[in-house]
Design an enzyme around this catalytic site. Structure first.
Site, mmCIF file in Angstrom:
data_model
loop_
_atom_site.group_PDB
_atom_site.id
_atom_site.type_symbol
_atom_site.label_atom_id
_atom_site.label_comp_id
_atom_site.label_asym_id
_atom_site.label_seq_id
_atom_site.Cartn_x
_atom_site.Cartn_y
_atom_site.Cartn_z
ATOM 1 N N LYS A 61 0.832 -1.218 0.000
ATOM 2 C CA LYS A 61 0.000 0.000 0.000
ATOM 3 C C LYS A 61 0.859 1.257 0.000
ATOM 4 O O LYS A 61 0.655 2.154 -0.809
ATOM 5 C CB LYS A 61 -0.901 -0.007 1.237
ATOM 6 C CG LYS A 61 -1.475 1.345 1.605
ATOM 7 C CD LYS A 61 -2.257 1.295 2.899
ATOM 8 C CE LYS A 61 -2.479 2.635 3.526
ATOM 9 N NZ LYS A 61 -1.328 3.202 4.239
ATOM 10 N N ASN A 62 1.821 1.324 0.904
ATOM 11 C CA ASN A 62 2.544 2.581 1.048
ATOM 12 C C ASN A 62 3.508 2.854 -0.106
ATOM 13 O O ASN A 62 4.030 3.952 -0.224
ATOM 14 C CB ASN A 62 3.235 2.661 2.417
ATOM 15 C CG ASN A 62 2.196 2.853 3.522
ATOM 16 O OD1 ASN A 62 1.042 3.208 3.241
ATOM 17 N ND2 ASN A 62 2.577 2.598 4.752
ATOM 18 N N ARG A 87 -4.324 9.950 2.864
ATOM 19 C CA ARG A 87 -3.131 10.703 3.228
ATOM 20 C C ARG A 87 -2.278 11.012 1.994
ATOM 21 O O ARG A 87 -1.721 12.082 1.841
ATOM 22 C CB ARG A 87 -2.334 9.821 4.205
ATOM 23 C CG ARG A 87 -1.174 10.503 4.823
ATOM 24 C CD ARG A 87 -1.605 11.154 6.124
ATOM 25 N NE ARG A 87 -0.691 12.162 6.529
ATOM 26 C CZ ARG A 87 -1.064 13.342 7.017
ATOM 27 N NH1 ARG A 87 -2.335 13.653 7.121
ATOM 28 N NH2 ARG A 87 -0.178 14.201 7.401
ATOM 29 N N CYS A 140 -5.687 8.219 8.275
ATOM 30 C CA CYS A 140 -6.075 7.773 9.619
ATOM 31 C C CYS A 140 -5.738 8.839 10.661
ATOM 32 O O CYS A 140 -4.672 9.453 10.596
ATOM 33 C CB CYS A 140 -5.313 6.501 9.981
ATOM 34 S SG CYS A 140 -5.794 5.074 9.019
ATOM 35 N N ARG A 185 -0.042 14.563 12.722
ATOM 36 C CA ARG A 185 0.425 14.356 11.354
ATOM 37 C C ARG A 185 0.604 15.649 10.536
ATOM 38 O O ARG A 185 0.011 15.810 9.464
ATOM 39 C CB ARG A 185 -0.499 13.372 10.609
ATOM 40 C CG ARG A 185 -0.697 12.074 11.344
ATOM 41 C CD ARG A 185 -1.455 11.038 10.557
ATOM 42 N NE ARG A 185 -0.601 10.315 9.623
ATOM 43 C CZ ARG A 185 -1.036 9.381 8.778
ATOM 44 N NH1 ARG A 185 -2.310 9.075 8.737
ATOM 45 N NH2 ARG A 185 -0.215 8.764 7.962
ATOM 46 N N PRO A 186 1.429 16.551 11.035
ATOM 47 C CA PRO A 186 1.668 17.768 10.251
ATOM 48 C C PRO A 186 2.462 17.438 8.986
ATOM 49 O O PRO A 186 3.048 16.362 8.893
ATOM 50 C CB PRO A 186 2.521 18.638 11.183
ATOM 51 C CG PRO A 186 3.220 17.658 12.067
ATOM 52 C CD PRO A 186 2.283 16.480 12.228
ATOM 53 N N ASP A 189 3.353 0.449 11.753
ATOM 54 C CA ASP A 189 2.111 -0.087 11.181
ATOM 55 C C ASP A 189 1.829 -1.518 11.628
ATOM 56 O O ASP A 189 0.747 -2.052 11.347
ATOM 57 C CB ASP A 189 2.170 -0.026 9.645
ATOM 58 C CG ASP A 189 2.238 1.405 9.141
ATOM 59 O OD1 ASP A 189 1.900 2.318 9.912
ATOM 60 O OD2 ASP A 189 2.632 1.607 7.974
ATOM 61 N N ILE A 247 6.192 6.568 17.061
ATOM 62 C CA ILE A 247 6.062 7.422 15.865
ATOM 63 C C ILE A 247 4.824 8.334 15.938
ATOM 64 O O ILE A 247 4.892 9.505 15.594
ATOM 65 C CB ILE A 247 5.990 6.576 14.564
ATOM 66 C CG1 ILE A 247 7.080 5.494 14.539
ATOM 67 C CG2 ILE A 247 6.040 7.459 13.308
ATOM 68 C CD1 ILE A 247 8.496 5.960 14.364
ATOM 69 N N ARG A 258 -8.681 -0.265 3.324
ATOM 70 C CA ARG A 258 -7.666 0.615 2.717
ATOM 71 C C ARG A 258 -6.293 -0.049 2.694
ATOM 72 O O ARG A 258 -5.415 0.381 1.951
ATOM 73 C CB ARG A 258 -7.581 1.931 3.491
ATOM 74 C CG ARG A 258 -8.788 2.819 3.284
ATOM 75 C CD ARG A 258 -8.569 4.210 3.853
ATOM 76 N NE ARG A 258 -7.230 4.649 3.560
ATOM 77 C CZ ARG A 258 -6.358 5.075 4.479
ATOM 78 N NH1 ARG A 258 -6.703 5.128 5.734
ATOM 79 N NH2 ARG A 258 -5.163 5.452 4.127
#
Ligand code: EPU
Length: 418
Positions: free
Chosen positions: A22-23, A92, A116, A121-122, A305, A327, A397
């Site tokens: 996915k990533n 994202r 998510c 999450r900046p 993850d 994280i 997802r």
């Protein structure tokens, strides 16, 4: 509303094949837009983020065909357009269009990204990096960014944290910038290497991907690109955990051991029965698992993850395990559901002491985010009775064909509309 209904405690045997990561794919698809040529992406997973990205690409003029796990992308008539709120907030990875459109057209207009809610999450590292390359960034009505540059010029960029998203987005912007860009403290995740190899096939000059120092020599024109998405190490890790609790010679195919060293080490430390033969892994249930301490870190550390599904496995270890998430601020929302199912977990901010072994009992629980959903999935699979997981859109997802894959090895799991 879709729910997953799982009847727990069924032995699993047969073969599960791991899909594309996915990533990786969520960055590879926007990256394809860097060229005006054609791209082919193989081993594309059947996850819900993929059609969303396809429709965003189509809105930018790409012609796309998706068949047999392969994406054929033709950018001959691509054009710039705003990535609006409707699209950007769905995932994202929409933020990758910022680097790509800025590189290609010198202008990107994009609503804040979604994804998510696992922390604040900046994207300040992305924005600061674009500015270093000469872009001007403005924020409109606190809901969208406009990035513009007459010309991007290579620069030295140091990331305060080895962010996956910032490393990729800055690579995208830099491949078309004039001169040389160095990204220091770059993320080293395998997905970065996968994307860099795709850019290389287009003619981009990217060196050092997979290390903390990436150098990009800007090129003006990129050609056609081709890439195969690497196997999803997070999907593989999740099935390794499920197999360690329920497997009877469960075969997991398409596992790259090098991408999962930390996970194999921790599972073996817990006493899991895992045999690795090339890219195939055979996993068997073990009755007495030992407690282990798990701390999530950037690659090659234990992946954030997989922290949540691992915390479910730790409830089955005999003794106290310490689980620490370093994280994200908000990756412990699944703990209350594990406790409701019978786990014995004490939570201290981003750390948890997990005392096992606990008999988990099926309940209605929520997938508060993608990997929290994976934690609930593992829990439901081993629980006594029936577990209902709501908000499973999150799970879809990240885990392709989850019902088909698990049913094919003996799980009692179904997706229902209620
Ligand atoms: N961070 C900042 N500023 C930035 C960027 C990141 O402070 O500009 C912080 C984040 O807040 C976070 C940390 O740095 O605390 C790591 O963020 P990173 O940028 O590495 O994460 P990401 O790129 O947003 C990707 C994956 C995540 C995965 C992480 C870490 C995508 C679309 N998402 O996120 O995937 O957890 O890398 O490996 O690729 C998931 O699959 O469940 C998931 C959340």
């Amino acid at each position: 509303m879709k729910k997953l209904i799982i009847e727990g405690n069924h032995e699993l045997s047969g073969t599960i094949k791991i899909g594309g990561a996915k990533n990786s794919v969520v960055a590879l698809i926007p990256a394809a837009m860097l060229t005006d040529g054609k791209c082919v992406i193989y081993n594309v997973p059947n996850i819900s983020d993929v059609p969303r990205l396809i429709s965003m690409m189509e809105a930018l003029g790409s012609k796309i065909e998706f068949k047999d796990e392969t994406l054929y992308i033709d950018n001959t008539n691509s054009k710039n357009a705003e990535i609006d709120e409707e699209n950007a907030t769905k995932l994202r990875a929409s933020y990758y269009f910022m680097g790509v459109l800025l590189a290609k057209y010198g202008y990107a207009e994009i609503s804040y990204p979604g994804g998510c809610s696992i922390g604040s999450r900046p994207i300040n590292f992305h924005l600061n990096g674009f500015e270093k390359l000469g872009a001007k960034i403005s924020v409109v009505e606190n809901k969208k960014y406009i990035a513009s540059a007459k010309e991007l010029v290579g620069s030295d960029i140091f990331l305060d944290f080895a962010s996956v998203g910032a490393t990729l987005n800055l690579m995208f912007a830099a491949v078309k910038a004039k001169g040389i860009t160095n990204i220091y403290n770059a993320a080293k995740e395998p997905e970065i290497v996968n994307v860099a190899s795709f850019l290389a096939t287009m003619g981009a000059k990217v060196y050092g991907a997979g290390t903390s120092h990436i150098t990009i020599e800007g090129a003006t024109k990129l050609g056609d690109g081709i890439v195969e998405v690497i196997p999803d190490r997070i999907e593989a890790g999740t099935y390794l955990m499920i197999g360690s609790l329920l497997g009877k010679n469960l075969v997991i195919e398409g596992v790259l051991k090098d991408h999962l060293e930390a996970v194999f080490t921790k599972l073996k430390e817990a006493g899991c029965d895992i045999k690795i033969d090339g890219t195939t892994v055979i996993v068997n249930k073990v009755d007495h698992l030992k407690p282990v301490n798990v701390k999530t870190l950037v690659y090659p550390g234990f992946p954030t993850d997989l922290g949540q599904p691992m915390s479910t496995l730790l409830t089955q270890c005999e003794g106290e395990s310490l689980f620490e998430e370093t994280i994200y601020e908000n990756r412990m929302r699944h703990i209350k559901y594990l406790n409701a199912m019978g786990a014995n977990i004490r939570l201290f901010d981003r750390s948890a002491i997990i005392a096992g072994k606990s008999n988990l009992i099926g309940r209605e629980v929520e997938a508060t985010d993608l990997r929290a959903g994976a934690a609930m999935l593992v829990a439901g699979m081993i629980a006594e009775g029936t577990t209902k997981i709501v908000n499973i859109e999150h799970i879809l997802r990240g885990y392709e064909k989850i019902v088909e894959k698990l049913s094919s090895v003996g799980a009692k799991i179904e997706l229902v509309d209620e």
